[in-house]
Write an enzyme that holds these catalytic residues in place. Structure first.
Site, short mmCIF file in Angstrom:
data_model
loop_
_atom_site.label_atom_id
_atom_site.label_comp_id
_atom_site.label_asym_id
_atom_site.label_seq_id
_atom_site.Cartn_x
_atom_site.Cartn_y
_atom_site.Cartn_z
N SER A 94 0.82 -1.20 0.00
CA SER A 94 0.00 0.00 0.00
C SER A 94 0.86 1.26 0.00
CB SER A 94 -0.96 -0.06 1.19
OG SER A 94 -2.09 0.69 0.91
N HIS A 141 -7.50 -5.87 -0.08
CA HIS A 141 -6.27 -5.09 0.08
C HIS A 141 -5.51 -5.61 1.30
CE1 HIS A 141 -3.97 -1.38 -0.43
NE2 HIS A 141 -4.12 -1.11 0.85
C1 GTR Z 1 -5.36 4.63 1.61
C2 GTR Z 1 -4.78 5.40 0.47
C3 GTR Z 1 -4.08 4.45 -0.45
C4 GTR Z 1 -3.18 3.48 0.30
C5 GTR Z 1 -3.74 3.05 1.64
C6 GTR Z 1 -2.75 2.40 2.60
O1 GTR Z 1 -6.16 5.37 2.43
O2 GTR Z 1 -5.82 6.05 -0.18
O3 GTR Z 1 -3.37 5.16 -1.44
O4 GTR Z 1 -1.92 4.02 0.43
O5 GTR Z 1 -4.28 4.09 2.33
O6 GTR Z 1 -1.56 2.72 2.64
O7 GTR Z 1 -3.22 1.59 3.39
#
Ligand code: GTR
Length: 417
Positions: A256, A397
């Site tokens: 992420s 995710h």
């Molecule tokens: C979210 C963000 C993403 C990603 C994520 C993370 O809120 O929009 O780009 O980076 O966080 O790092 O868990």
């Protein structure tokens, strides 16, 4: 009747996957702005001229420049345990500090090396929760640093509690990695800079800036991702000195926002012989010109501190940005790179993550190497690629054993002796 907890948890997990309103998830509406040209000629010209140009474009427009003259890091091995994980590994803690910059509190690296390998290739990555969250071993010191408040994660008054031990361990299957003969080096990203708008004031960036906490960040100067990436390179510095690690075989990995960080670290530091992006999304592997899921406008509003201020100017106008994600992937060439997506992670734009690998692949061809090797995004759970690996895993995710299995196979294949 009260709703059973597991149902509530299932409902909140489902909610987390629900596409956010007002965000485009229609492939027909992603837009068709052409990508900036890689301007490929020869491998030599790529290495000498074009690659440095593109690296500079990323400094100027996206992540900012890592300042020169920060000073040499100091390494102190603070603890060694030779029978960690039931004898499978040796575990060390290494405190990395900057003697010339005492305002920076330094970072604590946790290194696991397999006991049956002389000098092991090593995965290097930052964690969201700290070393005690990565490992389930009860004697790992609890991080004392600032953390994002979270009831769910048992973070109380911005600090980790005993209940946070092992909470990130599913993302770091240590035994599986060590049994395959690889080492793991990790540290808490907040050691380098706490992840909030003012976090830099207590982190590395203020410590190395002349104006300290009064710095006004200018276009082209670094953001938090740049600072975190710097931290990964300091771990790589230490790993060159540890005889239990093969310092010529380091794979940088991140998930992420830390996947964006891993890509930027790999772009700047060629000692990372393999670069891995797990669900890095916008500002990482996903093409910014595709309006799908998170956009430049959304990310620069929510997380301006991650980037150089210039990046904000492309909000709602990604087409004006002189780079796109395929060029970030290309910066890894000719080193192997792996991009992973998750099937439910529409926010990160899985297709945009695949396409950046596809459109970076011609750079590999200059070096006589095969990139992603397919024209279309592969079906779910179907890893593809030679020097540009890609898969889209079933699920949300996250980082799972499935992801790690592919990374371990990829590294084993590329580093077969
Ligand atoms: C979210 C963000 C993403 C990603 C994520 C993370 O809120 O929009 O780009 O980076 O966080 O790092 O868990």
């Amino acid at each position: 009747m009260r709703t059973p907890l597991f149902l509530l948890l299932a409902a909140s997990a489902a909610l987390a996957q629900t596409p956010r309103p007002g965000v485009n998830y229609d492939e027909a509406k992603v837009g068709s702005d052409p990508l900036p040209d890689l301007k490929l000629t020869t491998a030599e010209e790529w290495t000498q001229k074009r690659r440095p140009e593109i690296l500079k474009l990323f400094e100027d427009n996206v992540y900012g420049k890592t300042p020169a003259g920060i000073g040499a890091p100091k390494f102190e091995v603070t603890a060694t345990k030779t029978d960690a994980l039931g004898g499978l590994a040796t575990r060390k803690f290494i405190h990395i500090s900057l003697p010339d910059r005492p305002a920076w509190p330094g970072m604590d690296v946790m290194l696991y090396t397999p006991n049956n390998v002389k000098a092991a290739p090593c995965f290097v990555g930052l964690s969201f929760g700290g070393n005690h969250a990565v490992s389930t071993e009860p004697d790992v010191p609890l991080s004392t640093r600032w953390m994002r408040e979270s009831k769910e994660k048992n973070i109380v008054e911005h600090h980790a509690t005993e209940a946070t031990r092992g909470t990130e361990s599913s993302r770091w299957p240590l035994e599986m990695i060590l049994k395959r003969g690889f080492a793991v080096a990790t540290a808490y990203y907040g050691d380098i800079e706490p992840d909030h708008a003012d976090g830099w004031k207590e982190g590395l960036r203020a410590a190395v800036s002349k104006e300290g906490a009064n710095t006004v960040w200018k276009d082209g100067e670094w953001g938090a991702i740049g600072a975190w990436a710097w931290g990964l390179s300091r771990i790589a510095d230490y790993l060159q000195t540890d005889p239990q690690v093969d310092g010529r075989h380091l794979a940088v990995i991140g998930h992420s926002r830390l996947g964006k960080t891993s890509l930027w670290a790999g772009a700047q530091d060629e000692r990372f012989g393999i670069v891995i992006s797990n669900d890095s999304g916008e500002g990482g592997a996903a093409l910014m010109r595709r309006d799908f899921g998170e956009t430049t406008a959304i990310i620069t509003k929510a997380f301006p501190h991650w980037f150089t201020p210039t990046y904000k100017s492309f909000a709602g106008n990604a087409a004006a940005c002189p780079v796109d994600a395929h060029m970030l992937i290309a910066l890894a060439a000719p080193r192997p790179i792996y991009i992973a997506s998750a099937g439910e992670d529409h926010w990160a734009d899985q297709k945009g993550e695949f396409l950046s690998g596809k459109f970076a692949s011609p750079v590999y061809a200059l070096f006589g190497k095969k990139g992603v090797g397919v024209e279309e995004q592969p079906a779910i759970d179907t890893p593809v690629g030679d020097f540009v690996g890609y898969h889209n895993r079933t699920g949300k995710h996250d980082v799972t054993d499935y992801d790690w299995t592919q990374y371990l196979n990829f590294a084993a294949r590329h580093w077969a002796k």
